[in-house]
Design a protein around this motif. Structure first.
Motif, PDB file in Angstrom:
ATOM      1  N   LEU A   1      -4.176   5.806  42.333  1.00  0.00           N
ATOM      2  CA  LEU A   1      -4.973   4.847  43.209  1.00  0.00           C
ATOM      3  C   LEU A   1      -6.002   3.629  42.041  1.00  0.00           C
ATOM      4  O   LEU A   1      -5.828   2.664  42.379  1.00  0.00           O
ATOM      5  N   LEU A   2      -5.677   3.919  40.279  1.00  0.00           N
ATOM      6  CA  LEU A   2      -5.706   2.465  39.634  1.00  0.00           C
ATOM      7  C   LEU A   2      -5.740   2.978  38.581  1.00  0.00           C
ATOM      8  O   LEU A   2      -5.650   3.809  38.004  1.00  0.00           O
ATOM      9  N   ARG A   3      -5.713   2.197  37.988  1.00  0.00           N
ATOM     10  CA  ARG A   3      -4.871   2.414  35.910  1.00  0.00           C
ATOM     11  C   ARG A   3      -6.152   1.785  35.498  1.00  0.00           C
ATOM     12  O   ARG A   3      -7.313   1.626  35.846  1.00  0.00           O
ATOM     13  N   THR A   4      -6.987   2.975  34.209  1.00  0.00           N
ATOM     14  CA  THR A   4      -7.623   3.565  34.239  1.00  0.00           C
ATOM     15  C   THR A   4      -7.624   3.274  32.434  1.00  0.00           C
ATOM     16  O   THR A   4      -8.913   2.724  31.562  1.00  0.00           O
ATOM     17  N   GLY A   5      -6.424   2.736  31.789  1.00  0.00           N
ATOM     18  CA  GLY A   5      -6.661   2.585  30.165  1.00  0.00           C
ATOM     19  C   GLY A   5      -4.513   2.531  30.177  1.00  0.00           C
ATOM     20  O   GLY A   5      -3.965   3.016  31.409  1.00  0.00           O
ATOM     21  N   SER A   6      -4.958   2.043  28.891  1.00  0.00           N
ATOM     22  CA  SER A   6      -3.089   2.076  28.268  1.00  0.00           C
ATOM     23  C   SER A   6      -3.463   2.922  27.053  1.00  0.00           C
ATOM     24  O   SER A   6      -4.266   2.560  26.889  1.00  0.00           O
ATOM     25  N   PRO A   7      -2.358   3.617  26.470  1.00  0.00           N
ATOM     26  CA  PRO A   7      -2.313   4.681  25.565  1.00  0.00           C
ATOM     27  C   PRO A   7      -2.099   3.433  24.356  1.00  0.00           C
ATOM     28  O   PRO A   7      -1.290   2.543  24.164  1.00  0.00           O
ATOM     29  N   ARG A   8      -2.624   4.369  23.538  1.00  0.00           N
ATOM     30  CA  ARG A   8      -2.699   3.364  21.848  1.00  0.00           C
ATOM     31  C   ARG A   8      -2.621   3.694  21.033  1.00  0.00           C
ATOM     32  O   ARG A   8      -2.316   4.968  21.182  1.00  0.00           O
ATOM     33  N   ARG A   9      -2.037   3.280  20.285  1.00  0.00           N
ATOM     34  CA  ARG A   9      -1.286   4.058  19.031  1.00  0.00           C
ATOM     35  C   ARG A   9      -2.471   5.271  18.421  1.00  0.00           C
ATOM     36  O   ARG A   9      -3.346   4.957  18.210  1.00  0.00           O
ATOM     37  N   GLY A  10      -1.747   6.388  17.958  1.00  0.00           N
ATOM     38  CA  GLY A  10      -2.492   7.208  16.764  1.00  0.00           C
ATOM     39  C   GLY A  10      -2.742   8.208  17.942  1.00  0.00           C
ATOM     40  O   GLY A  10      -3.797   8.957  17.576  1.00  0.00           O
ATOM     41  N   GLU A  11      -2.802   7.899  19.243  1.00  0.00           N
ATOM     42  CA  GLU A  11      -3.852   8.820  20.421  1.00  0.00           C
ATOM     43  C   GLU A  11      -2.550   9.805  20.489  1.00  0.00           C
ATOM     44  O   GLU A  11      -1.394  10.024  20.724  1.00  0.00           O
ATOM     45  N   MET A  12      -3.189  11.105  20.929  1.00  0.00           N
ATOM     46  CA  MET A  12      -2.483  12.229  21.209  1.00  0.00           C
ATOM     47  C   MET A  12      -2.045  12.325  22.330  1.00  0.00           C
ATOM     48  O   MET A  12      -3.063  12.133  23.831  1.00  0.00           O
ATOM     49  N   VAL A  13      -0.713  12.035  23.473  1.00  0.00           N
ATOM     50  CA  VAL A  13      -0.833  11.601  24.418  1.00  0.00           C
ATOM     51  C   VAL A  13      -0.240  13.452  25.322  1.00  0.00           C
ATOM     52  O   VAL A  13       0.753  14.296  24.610  1.00  0.00           O
ATOM     53  N   GLN A  14      -0.273  13.899  26.486  1.00  0.00           N
ATOM     54  CA  GLN A  14       1.408  14.908  27.016  1.00  0.00           C
ATOM     55  C   GLN A  14       1.878  14.043  28.085  1.00  0.00           C
ATOM     56  O   GLN A  14       1.402  13.044  28.995  1.00  0.00           O
ATOM     57  N   LEU A  15       2.992  14.816  27.702  1.00  0.00           N
ATOM     58  CA  LEU A  15       4.477  13.644  28.830  1.00  0.00           C
ATOM     59  C   LEU A  15       5.238  14.513  29.112  1.00  0.00           C
ATOM     60  O   LEU A  15       4.728  15.909  29.376  1.00  0.00           O
ATOM     61  N   LEU A  16       5.772  13.958  30.269  1.00  0.00           N
ATOM     62  CA  LEU A  16       7.058  15.244  31.322  1.00  0.00           C
ATOM     63  C   LEU A  16       7.895  14.506  29.588  1.00  0.00           C
ATOM     64  O   LEU A  16       7.837  13.449  29.420  1.00  0.00           O
ATOM     65  N   LEU A  17       8.342  16.441  29.321  1.00  0.00           N
ATOM     66  CA  LEU A  17       9.472  15.819  29.221  1.00  0.00           C
ATOM     67  C   LEU A  17      10.350  15.331  29.630  1.00  0.00           C
ATOM     68  O   LEU A  17      11.140  15.967  30.540  1.00  0.00           O
ATOM     69  N   PRO A  18      11.787  14.248  28.787  1.00  0.00           N
ATOM     70  CA  PRO A  18      12.982  13.708  29.090  1.00  0.00           C
ATOM     71  C   PRO A  18      13.537  14.934  29.019  1.00  0.00           C
ATOM     72  O   PRO A  18      13.921  16.241  28.866  1.00  0.00           O
ATOM     73  N   ASN A  19      14.061  14.894  30.758  1.00  0.00           N
ATOM     74  CA  ASN A  19      15.424  16.033  31.488  1.00  0.00           C
ATOM     75  C   ASN A  19      14.486  17.044  31.131  1.00  0.00           C
ATOM     76  O   ASN A  19      15.664  18.205  30.903  1.00  0.00           O
ATOM     77  N   SER A  20      13.564  17.125  31.427  1.00  0.00           N
ATOM     78  CA  SER A  20      13.223  18.956  31.249  1.00  0.00           C
ATOM     79  C   SER A  20      12.186  18.263  32.468  1.00  0.00           C
ATOM     80  O   SER A  20      11.220  17.652  33.026  1.00  0.00           O
ATOM     81  N   ALA A  21      11.496  19.644  32.953  1.00  0.00           N
ATOM     82  CA  ALA A  21       9.896  19.720  34.062  1.00  0.00           C
ATOM     83  C   ALA A  21       8.787  20.568  33.218  1.00  0.00           C
ATOM     84  O   ALA A  21       8.076  20.312  33.738  1.00  0.00           O
ATOM     85  N   ASN A  22       9.388  20.171  32.098  1.00  0.00           N
ATOM     86  CA  ASN A  22       8.192  20.782  30.602  1.00  0.00           C
ATOM     87  C   ASN A  22       7.082  20.011  30.660  1.00  0.00           C
ATOM     88  O   ASN A  22       7.693  18.370  30.482  1.00  0.00           O
ATOM     89  N   ARG A  23       6.154  20.437  29.699  1.00  0.00           N
ATOM     90  CA  ARG A  23       5.323  19.144  29.440  1.00  0.00           C
ATOM     91  C   ARG A  23       5.109  19.171  28.115  1.00  0.00           C
ATOM     92  O   ARG A  23       5.531  20.583  27.609  1.00  0.00           O
ATOM     93  N   GLY A  24       5.134  18.368  26.941  1.00  0.00           N
ATOM     94  CA  GLY A  24       5.010  18.574  26.138  1.00  0.00           C
ATOM     95  C   GLY A  24       3.593  17.458  25.304  1.00  0.00           C
ATOM     96  O   GLY A  24       3.118  16.728  25.787  1.00  0.00           O
TER      97      GLY A  24
END
Length: 191
Positions: free
Chosen positions: A53-76
């Protein structure tokens, strides 16, 4: 009453619990810890869908994020260390951004004896730009990494357990749309 019910129905689509199954974020977040992720931190999506729907911000240095792991259906989970437009490299586990080495401050390893052995943290623990990292000097296949210049909407994500993390040093930069949300709090420590 109806607004409260609607809020309770929508809340789980934006705040989700995560339990890491690998030691890559230790000692900050350990195997079995419960970690809350804010899925609306960077992008607001239609609840229970991938429709943005809309962007609410951008990741900043030092933040811990969850992502879709490359070449995988898993999250990390990984820590944001390189931002769009920056050049990042590793020299013996020291992060260099645009030619500037991030400061490391040694911490007493004995203060981290509470971290379970299954997390395999390194022999040394440091404060790096406000968060904990660990590694064993001279060890770790990715302790050195050639400079990489990030393009727009690319991030360099790294685990805090530098000896035991598969991250951007292996996969390369991560596109912003692979980042699902921002870590908010570790609310239940494993024993």
């Amino acid at each position: 009453m109806l607004p409260v019910l609607i809020g309770l129905a929508i809340l789980p689509s934006y705040l989700r619990a995560y339990k890491p199954v690998t030691p890559s974020a230790a000692p900050s977040i350990n195997i079995g810890d419960s970690f809350l992720v804010n899925y609306a931190a960077y992008t607001l999506r239609l609840p229970y869908s991938n429709l943005r729907l809309l962007r609410t911000g951008s990741p900043r240095r030092g933040e811990m994020v969850q992502l879709l792991l490359p070449n995988s259906a898993n999250r990390g989970i990984k820590r944001v260390m390189g931002l769009p437009g920056e050049t990042i490299e590793f020299r013996e586990n020291r992060i260099v951004i645009n030619g500037r080495v991030l400061p490391l401050h040694p911490l007493n390893r004995a203060d981290f004896n509470w971290v379970a052995e299954v997390n395999h943290i390194g022999s040394d623990v440091f404060d790096e730009d406000g968060h904990w990292i660990s590694f064993t000097p001279g060890r770790g296949q990715c302790r050195n990494h050639a400079p990489v210049t990030l393009s727009a909407h690319e991030f360099f994500l790294v685990g805090d357990n530098r000896d035991a993390s598969l991250d951007s040093r292996i996969w390369g930069p991560i596109a912003e749309d692979q980042i699902l949300g921002k870590g908010v709090v570790t609310y239940a420590r494993s024993k």
